[in-house]
Design a protein around this motif. Structure first.
Motif, PDB file in Angstrom:
ATOM      1  N   ASP A   4       1.093   8.464  10.659  1.00 56.99           N
ATOM      2  CA  ASP A   4       1.516   9.661  11.323  1.00 56.99           C
ATOM      3  C   ASP A   4       0.525  10.051  12.416  1.00 56.99           C
ATOM      4  O   ASP A   4       0.856  10.778  13.328  1.00 56.99           O
ATOM      5  N   ARG A   5      -0.722   9.631  12.262  1.00 50.76           N
ATOM      6  CA  ARG A   5      -1.757  10.024  13.220  1.00 50.76           C
ATOM      7  C   ARG A   5      -2.737   8.875  13.364  1.00 50.76           C
ATOM      8  O   ARG A   5      -3.300   8.408  12.379  1.00 50.76           O
ATOM      9  N   ALA A   6      -2.925   8.425  14.609  1.00 53.33           N
ATOM     10  CA  ALA A   6      -3.745   7.241  14.867  1.00 53.33           C
ATOM     11  C   ALA A   6      -4.964   7.599  15.692  1.00 53.33           C
ATOM     12  O   ALA A   6      -4.875   8.359  16.663  1.00 53.33           O
ATOM     13  N   LEU A   7      -6.117   7.031  15.319  1.00 55.67           N
ATOM     14  CA  LEU A   7      -7.334   7.112  16.112  1.00 55.67           C
ATOM     15  C   LEU A   7      -7.556   5.738  16.737  1.00 55.67           C
ATOM     16  O   LEU A   7      -7.519   4.716  16.040  1.00 55.67           O
ATOM     17  N   VAL A   8      -7.791   5.712  18.050  1.00 55.20           N
ATOM     18  CA  VAL A   8      -7.874   4.456  18.800  1.00 55.20           C
ATOM     19  C   VAL A   8      -9.304   4.242  19.287  1.00 55.20           C
ATOM     20  O   VAL A   8      -9.924   5.154  19.855  1.00 55.20           O
ATOM     21  N   PHE A   9      -9.807   3.010  19.062  1.00 53.96           N
ATOM     22  CA  PHE A   9     -11.172   2.653  19.445  1.00 53.96           C
ATOM     23  C   PHE A   9     -11.133   1.360  20.252  1.00 53.96           C
ATOM     24  O   PHE A   9     -10.392   0.427  19.913  1.00 53.96           O
ATOM     25  N   LEU A  10     -11.933   1.296  21.299  1.00 51.43           N
ATOM     26  CA  LEU A  10     -12.072   0.080  22.097  1.00 51.43           C
ATOM     27  C   LEU A  10     -13.530  -0.335  22.048  1.00 51.43           C
ATOM     28  O   LEU A  10     -14.417   0.406  22.512  1.00 51.43           O
ATOM     29  N   ASP A  11     -13.773  -1.511  21.474  1.00 49.51           N
ATOM     30  CA  ASP A  11     -15.145  -1.978  21.242  1.00 49.51           C
ATOM     31  C   ASP A  11     -15.993  -0.907  20.560  1.00 49.51           C
ATOM     32  O   ASP A  11     -17.169  -0.671  20.912  1.00 49.51           O
ATOM     33  N   GLY A  12     -15.392  -0.208  19.600  1.00 49.38           N
ATOM     34  CA  GLY A  12     -16.109   0.781  18.811  1.00 49.38           C
ATOM     35  C   GLY A  12     -16.193   2.159  19.418  1.00 49.38           C
ATOM     36  O   GLY A  12     -16.662   3.097  18.760  1.00 49.38           O
ATOM     37  N   ASP A  33      -9.148  -1.298  17.894  1.00 45.88           N
ATOM     38  CA  ASP A  33      -8.974  -0.845  16.516  1.00 45.88           C
ATOM     39  C   ASP A  33      -8.103   0.410  16.517  1.00 45.88           C
ATOM     40  O   ASP A  33      -8.373   1.348  17.284  1.00 45.88           O
ATOM     41  N   ILE A  34      -7.121   0.442  15.635  1.00 45.60           N
ATOM     42  CA  ILE A  34      -6.251   1.612  15.496  1.00 45.60           C
ATOM     43  C   ILE A  34      -6.234   2.014  14.024  1.00 45.60           C
ATOM     44  O   ILE A  34      -5.701   1.285  13.182  1.00 45.60           O
ATOM     45  N   LEU A  35      -6.847   3.144  13.723  1.00 51.41           N
ATOM     46  CA  LEU A  35      -6.903   3.665  12.350  1.00 51.41           C
ATOM     47  C   LEU A  35      -5.791   4.689  12.189  1.00 51.41           C
ATOM     48  O   LEU A  35      -5.794   5.725  12.857  1.00 51.41           O
ATOM     49  N   VAL A  36      -4.845   4.413  11.289  1.00 43.43           N
ATOM     50  CA  VAL A  36      -3.681   5.277  11.119  1.00 43.43           C
ATOM     51  C   VAL A  36      -3.757   5.978   9.769  1.00 43.43           C
ATOM     52  O   VAL A  36      -4.012   5.352   8.736  1.00 43.43           O
ATOM     53  N   GLU A  37      -3.526   7.290   9.805  1.00 45.71           N
ATOM     54  CA  GLU A  37      -3.522   8.114   8.598  1.00 45.71           C
ATOM     55  C   GLU A  37      -2.095   8.421   8.178  1.00 45.71           C
ATOM     56  O   GLU A  37      -1.281   8.897   8.976  1.00 45.71           O
ATOM     57  N   ASN A  38      -1.791   8.156   6.914  1.00 43.37           N
ATOM     58  CA  ASN A  38      -0.545   8.607   6.298  1.00 43.37           C
ATOM     59  C   ASN A  38      -0.749  10.058   5.875  1.00 43.37           C
ATOM     60  O   ASN A  38      -1.517  10.343   4.967  1.00 43.37           O
ATOM     61  N   GLY A  86       2.049   3.958   8.838  1.00 38.72           N
ATOM     62  CA  GLY A  86       1.247   3.022   9.611  1.00 38.72           C
ATOM     63  C   GLY A  86       1.867   2.857  10.990  1.00 38.72           C
ATOM     64  O   GLY A  86       2.346   3.814  11.605  1.00 38.72           O
ATOM     65  N   ILE A  87       1.867   1.643  11.493  1.00 38.44           N
ATOM     66  CA  ILE A  87       2.565   1.316  12.745  1.00 38.44           C
ATOM     67  C   ILE A  87       3.830   0.583  12.360  1.00 38.44           C
ATOM     68  O   ILE A  87       3.782  -0.471  11.728  1.00 38.44           O
ATOM     69  N   THR A  88       4.967   1.129  12.723  1.00 40.61           N
ATOM     70  CA  THR A  88       6.234   0.640  12.186  1.00 40.61           C
ATOM     71  C   THR A  88       6.924  -0.389  13.077  1.00 40.61           C
ATOM     72  O   THR A  88       7.796  -1.111  12.609  1.00 40.61           O
ATOM     73  N   GLU A  89       6.541  -0.470  14.357  1.00 43.52           N
ATOM     74  CA  GLU A  89       7.203  -1.437  15.240  1.00 43.52           C
ATOM     75  C   GLU A  89       6.212  -2.318  15.990  1.00 43.52           C
ATOM     76  O   GLU A  89       6.243  -3.536  15.867  1.00 43.52           O
ATOM     77  N   GLY A  90       5.334  -1.729  16.789  1.00 43.19           N
ATOM     78  CA  GLY A  90       4.411  -2.560  17.541  1.00 43.19           C
ATOM     79  C   GLY A  90       3.488  -1.736  18.408  1.00 43.19           C
ATOM     80  O   GLY A  90       3.561  -0.511  18.456  1.00 43.19           O
ATOM     81  N   GLN A 143       0.839  -1.194   0.000  1.00 48.71           N
ATOM     82  CA  GLN A 143       0.000   0.000   0.000  1.00 48.71           C
ATOM     83  C   GLN A 143       0.876   1.247   0.000  1.00 48.71           C
ATOM     84  O   GLN A 143       1.879   1.311   0.717  1.00 48.71           O
ATOM     85  N   ASN A 144       0.471   2.256  -0.778  1.00 46.56           N
ATOM     86  CA  ASN A 144       1.253   3.485  -0.867  1.00 46.56           C
ATOM     87  C   ASN A 144       0.698   4.618  -0.013  1.00 46.56           C
ATOM     88  O   ASN A 144       1.443   5.289   0.698  1.00 46.56           O
ATOM     89  N   TYR A 145      -0.602   4.865  -0.112  1.00 48.06           N
ATOM     90  CA  TYR A 145      -1.186   6.069   0.475  1.00 48.06           C
ATOM     91  C   TYR A 145      -2.484   5.753   1.198  1.00 48.06           C
ATOM     92  O   TYR A 145      -3.001   4.644   1.136  1.00 48.06           O
ATOM     93  N   GLY A 146      -3.017   6.781   1.871  1.00 48.63           N
ATOM     94  CA  GLY A 146      -4.323   6.662   2.486  1.00 48.63           C
ATOM     95  C   GLY A 146      -4.249   6.310   3.960  1.00 48.63           C
ATOM     96  O   GLY A 146      -3.480   6.889   4.727  1.00 48.63           O
ATOM     97  N   PHE A 147      -5.067   5.325   4.360  1.00 42.85           N
ATOM     98  CA  PHE A 147      -5.222   4.949   5.760  1.00 42.85           C
ATOM     99  C   PHE A 147      -4.987   3.443   5.895  1.00 42.85           C
ATOM    100  O   PHE A 147      -5.044   2.699   4.916  1.00 42.85           O
ATOM    101  N   ILE A 148      -4.771   3.006   7.132  1.00 42.75           N
ATOM    102  CA  ILE A 148      -4.609   1.579   7.386  1.00 42.75           C
ATOM    103  C   ILE A 148      -5.159   1.298   8.777  1.00 42.75           C
ATOM    104  O   ILE A 148      -4.927   2.060   9.721  1.00 42.75           O
ATOM    105  N   LEU A 149      -5.939   0.220   8.896  1.00 45.31           N
ATOM    106  CA  LEU A 149      -6.608  -0.113  10.151  1.00 45.31           C
ATOM    107  C   LEU A 149      -6.031  -1.399  10.727  1.00 45.31           C
ATOM    108  O   LEU A 149      -5.950  -2.425  10.046  1.00 45.31           O
ATOM    109  N   TYR A 150      -5.651  -1.349  11.999  1.00 48.75           N
ATOM    110  CA  TYR A 150      -5.099  -2.501  12.713  1.00 48.75           C
ATOM    111  C   TYR A 150      -6.110  -2.918  13.786  1.00 48.75           C
ATOM    112  O   TYR A 150      -6.536  -2.088  14.600  1.00 48.75           O
TER     113      TYR A 150
END
Length: 601
Positions: A404-412, A438-443, A458-462, A377-384
């Motif tokens: 670069d910027r993550a939004l964090v959700f617990l059970d929605g 859920d962790i939604l990360v924006e590039n 995205g998330i580069t290590e853990g 994947q090159n661009y956009g968002f990625i959800l873990y």
């Protein structure tokens, strides 16, 4: 056939002394329908040449798959410039900076963590060779030596501010020559000792980049090149903006004085930028000197032509100076392009991201969170997504490292945001039965300048809860290059207030247009996200500014019904947007003069 060469301290065009008066205009930042308008306005100001970078990531978005149509049709752009009587300078370096995503390098290079960028690493050179085998032959018929408008081409871009691998520079130069590039070759660097030492080749023309103190800059250049023509390849007459800053402007009279000094000294010049254009889509880059600073969608640059192509007082000041030294330009201005206020557009439909995941992406199972590039994947968002066990109380969630910027959700439920420039752990309470994390990360754009180019997203290590790494992840790539298949429901104000909260969602609205004209999408009340018009990605918006509206070129619209889609990350105060006839680039601040002389663009 045109002859263009260097003889002593002069440029010669067909064996007669010639001064380059050039303006930078990047074809990939302007819709093709407007190339002619911008070029004619440049010529009417007194320019005899146009300069453009060539963005590798635009032309090879996926390895081995090349794109040269539409906004990527660089040969059509060069041919048009020639038809209009302009010479062309092409800067096809693998790296371009330009506040462009990853400095123009394609993101897929980062799949190989061992590959070294912008040096003689055989792995990197092999990728460049494959690209140049396709790209450079397209320019050969357009060279002035073959009757075309291209008079010069660049070997590398501000390389002295990055490295000193002369073997790499020679490899690029020789590769250009071997592929039929027989016009004048050059390098460009800042006017400092280390930059001029590291970025030049003894048998290749050198040029310098700066925005002020021209006498001082050319004096430093003369220490290294006492007999070559004086050429400011990038005269920074404005500046660019980062999110969370103010909109940079530079006094036109001050910039005109510097131009007058340069021309009075007999120098040639390339305005950077003459017309900035727009970082459409996900192509805006970022800087990282002391901290990560993402660039806004507009590349207005406070240039002589605005983002929409309107003339400014700076344009008039430059035209007056050029006329003083070169005579009045003979080209007339084209007719003004239409601009229209279409008014308020109700965003009547909504689609929740989490409910639509299956229509946008297929999950990939991994032990640890992996960055975008490892998943192709090159661009956009990625959800873990993963399941965390419970009970846990007061534990700290650490994302190591977020890009670069993550939004964090617990059970929605929204827990909070983690931002690369202000990394802080989030407190979590997990119930006894565990919960879905859920962790939604924006590039927000890869670094485009300096030593930190290798910028995985995205998330580069853990991910840790306190010191415990969490394993077993479902990863959803969300490039958002197509939203076909999304199922929208009605977005009434009452439903929105009850259900939206901080949940990312797509909003859709429609408006009618009797004519297609330029307009500006005003997003007051919306928080952060990405805007699309008729399927075209206009770019990012963010309430933190400075930019408050997005430019919508008229050719993106059609007579009749038009669609607006917003991917909103946080929520909105109102379910409508406005289409206005004027831009809002935010509160203005003068450019710091110190950066106009010693930093790259």
């Amino acid at each position: 056939m045109t002859s263009f060469k260097v003889k002593g301290s002069q440029f010669l065009l067909n064996d007669k002394p010639f001064r380059i008066i050039s303006g930078a205009l990047h074809y990939f930042r302007v819709v093709p329908e407007y190339w002619r308008d911008r070029l004619l306005k440049m010529k009417a100001c007194g320019c005899n040449t146009v300069e453009t970078y060539v963005a590798w990531n635009v032309h090879e978005p996926e390895e081995g798959k090349f794109e040269f149509g539409g906004i990527a049709d660089v040969t059509a752009f060069v041919e048009l410039a020639g038809e209009l009587g302009l010479h062309v300078i092409v800067r096809p370096s693998p790296y371009i900076c330009a506040e462009w995503e990853f400095g123009g390098l394609p993101a897929w290079l980062l799949k190989d963590s061992e590959m070294q960028l912008r040096c003689s690493d055989p792995k990197f050179l092999a990728k460049v060779d494959a690209y140049y085998d396709v790209l450079l032959p397209k320019f050969v018929p357009l060279l002035c030596t073959n009757g075309g408008p291209i008079i010069a081409m660049q070997v590398e871009n501000e390389y002295g501010s990055y490295g000193n691998d002369k073997a790499y520079l020679r490899y690029l130069r020789d590769g250009m020559i071997d592929r039929g590039i027989d016009v004048l070759l050059f390098t460009s660097d800042g006017p400092t000792d280390e930059m001029l030492q590291g970025g030049t080749l003894p048998d290749v023309l050198a040029t310098v980049n700066f925005g002020s103190r021209s006498e001082e800059s050319f004096a430093k250049f003369r220490e290294y090149r006492p007999d070559e023509p004086l050429m400011c390849m990038e005269f920074w007459n404005g500046w660019f903006d980062h999110w969370m800053e103010e909109h940079h402007t530079r006094d036109g009279e001050d910039a005109a004085r510097v131009l007058d000094d340069m021309l009075g000294a007999g120098a040639s010049v390339n305005f950077y930028m003459f017309h900035g254009g727009t970082n459409f889509g996900f192509y805006s880059g970022a800087n990282h000197i002391k901290t990560y600073e993402p660039t806004v969608t507009s590349y207005d640059y406070d240039a002589p032509l605005t983002e929409r192509g309107d003339l400014t007082t700076k344009y008039e000041a430059f035209r007056e100076v050029i006329s003083k030294h070169e005579g009045e330009p003979e080209c007339a201005l084209p007719d003004p392009l239409p601009v229209k206020e279409y008014g308020e557009v109700e965003m009547t439909e909504r689609a929740d991201l989490f409910a639509q995941l299956g229509k946008l992406s297929q999950p990939v199972r991994r032990v640890t969170p992996e960055p975008m590039e490892k998943l192709g994947q090159n661009y956009g968002f990625i959800l873990y997504s993963t399941h965390v066990t419970g009970p846990r109380r007061g534990q700290e969630l650490h994302i190591q490292d977020v890009r670069d910027r993550a939004l964090v959700f617990l059970d929605g439920s929204y827990i909070g945001a983690v931002e690369r420039w202000d990394v802080r752990p989030l407190k979590l309470d997990v119930p006894a039965g565990g919960a879905r994390l859920d962790i939604l990360v924006e590039n927000m754009g890869r670094v485009n300048y300096g030593p930190l180019l290798r910028d995985h997203k995205g998330i580069t290590e853990g991910v840790r809860l306190d010191n415990q790494f969490q394993y077993g992840w479902d990863i959803y790539p969300l490039p958002l290059d197509s939203m076909d298949g999304l199922e929208f429901g009605t977005a009434t104000a009452a439903q929105h207030a009850d259900t939206a909260g901080e949940k990312p969602a797509f909003y859709r609205g429609f408006f009618e247009a009797e004519e297609a004209a330029d307009t500006f999408l005003r997003l007051e009340g919306w928080t952060k996200g990405v805007a699309y018009v008729n399927g075209f990605n206009l770019g990012r918006y963010w309430e933190r500014g400075p930019q408050k509206s997005l430019y919508v070129p008229g050719p993106l619209l059609r007579k009749g019904t038009n669609e607006i889609v917003l991917f909103e990350l946080h929520g909105t105060e109102q379910l409508s947007v406005r289409l206005e006839d004027k831009p809002d680039l935010g509160t203005e601040a003068a450019v710091d003069q110190s950066i106009l002389n010693f930093t790259g663009e």
